[in-house]
Design an enzyme around this catalytic site. Structure first.
Site, mmCIF file in Angstrom:
data_model
loop_
_atom_site.group_PDB
_atom_site.id
_atom_site.type_symbol
_atom_site.label_atom_id
_atom_site.label_comp_id
_atom_site.label_asym_id
_atom_site.label_seq_id
_atom_site.Cartn_x
_atom_site.Cartn_y
_atom_site.Cartn_z
ATOM 1 N N GLU A 154 10.703 4.061 -9.182
ATOM 2 C CA GLU A 154 9.332 4.441 -8.829
ATOM 3 C C GLU A 154 8.958 5.762 -9.487
ATOM 4 O OE1 GLU A 154 7.668 3.926 -4.869
ATOM 5 O OE2 GLU A 154 9.622 3.164 -4.219
ATOM 6 N N ASN A 171 -1.300 0.934 -7.929
ATOM 7 C CA ASN A 171 -0.595 1.842 -8.827
ATOM 8 C C ASN A 171 -0.013 1.005 -9.981
ATOM 9 O OD1 ASN A 171 1.411 0.570 -7.350
ATOM 10 N ND2 ASN A 171 2.105 2.413 -6.319
ATOM 11 N N ASN A 196 4.754 11.003 -3.157
ATOM 12 C CA ASN A 196 6.103 10.718 -3.606
ATOM 13 C C ASN A 196 7.031 11.870 -3.242
ATOM 14 O OD1 ASN A 196 5.466 8.215 -4.931
ATOM 15 N ND2 ASN A 196 4.484 9.427 -6.550
ATOM 16 N N CYS A 247 1.050 2.422 -1.359
ATOM 17 C CA CYS A 247 2.410 2.265 -0.850
ATOM 18 C C CYS A 247 2.387 1.114 0.143
ATOM 19 C CB CYS A 247 2.904 3.551 -0.193
ATOM 20 S SG CYS A 247 4.555 3.403 0.516
ATOM 21 N N CYS A 264 10.431 -1.345 -2.490
ATOM 22 C CA CYS A 264 9.097 -0.882 -2.883
ATOM 23 C C CYS A 264 8.121 -2.031 -2.727
ATOM 24 C CB CYS A 264 9.113 -0.379 -4.329
ATOM 25 S SG CYS A 264 7.476 0.094 -4.941
ATOM 26 N N ASN A 300 5.568 2.615 -12.523
ATOM 27 C CA ASN A 300 6.753 2.147 -11.825
ATOM 28 C C ASN A 300 7.417 1.082 -12.701
ATOM 29 O OD1 ASN A 300 6.317 3.291 -8.834
ATOM 30 N ND2 ASN A 300 4.351 2.599 -9.646
#
Length: 220
Positions: A155, A104, A9, A18, A164, A137
């Site tokens: 995020e 995530n 990040n 990602c 995203c 997130n």
């Protein structure tokens, strides 16, 4: 395996996944190798991407996790409704939040008007909430119809973002859990859309455009 990826990040923290980054790397590797299928290894497992025409790349993100331990949460709650309270710009309270892990942790709030919430205030408050030991997130989502959702995303470790990939996947999963959308839907961000398809095995496929990569040199 064509490559091993690690995602960072903007604040230097590591991101477990990602989606957009994976698609961009797949496109880059495809141009180097002339392969139409690229497999990369991430901390969330192996991700396979297909290189399509017109700068489109489709990546299979995999099967989402919805158990409270897998998000993770620090206590057992119904992940379909965390009953987290957020307040809009008119001081009206909204309670909800669907928790999904797609490599995530994400929390998705379905609201009537995403513009009527200040995500710069709401986002960090929920990201750092004691309920999320690995932070999370945060997505505000408005269902336009069965095949389109508009979103705004905060995020963890990055703040407000214009797009995203994993948030798009999490939003589609949350919308399906709530019975709000079809298995094939578009997620629209401030900049562009991503097409999300959840197959019969409950695996998520994300498709979207990639931009041409500009070659730069960075001195370390």
């Amino acid at each position: 395996i064509d490559a091993v990826l690690e995602f960072y990040n903007s604040d230097g923290s590591i991101s477990g996944a990602c989606g957009n980054g994976t698609r961009c790397v797949a496109d880059f590797l495809s141009k180097e190798s002339n392969q139409k299928e690229i497999i990369v290894q991430t901390s969330s497992g192996l991700l396979k991407s297909k290189i399509l025409e017109n700068n489109l790349v489709e990546t299979e993100i995999g099967i989402p996790k919805t158990n409270w331990k897998e998000i993770p949460l620090n206590k057992e709650l119904d992940t379909k409704d965390l009953k987290i309270e957020i307040i809009d710009k008119d001081n009206k309270k909204y309670t909800g939040g669907v928790a999904v892990n797609v490599g995530n942790p994400h929390v998705v709030f379905f609201v009537n008007d995403i513009e009527n919430f200040d995500l710069k205030i709401i986002g960090p408050g929920i990201e750092n909430h004691e309920l999320f030991p690995e932070k999370c997130n945060v997505t505000l989502a408005k269902v336009i119809n069965k095949n389109l959702i508009k979103v705004k995303v905060w995020e963890r470790g990055a703040g407000l973002t214009k797009a995203c990939g994993t948030a798009a996947c999490a939003t589609a999963v949350a919308g399906n859990i709530k019975g709000l959308i079809e298995r094939n839907t578009d997620i629209e961000f401030t900049l562009g859309k991503l097409a999300i398809f959840i197959d019969e095995k409950n695996s998520i496929h994300m498709k979207g455009h990639v931009s041409n990569i500009k070659k730069i040199e960075i001195k370390l």
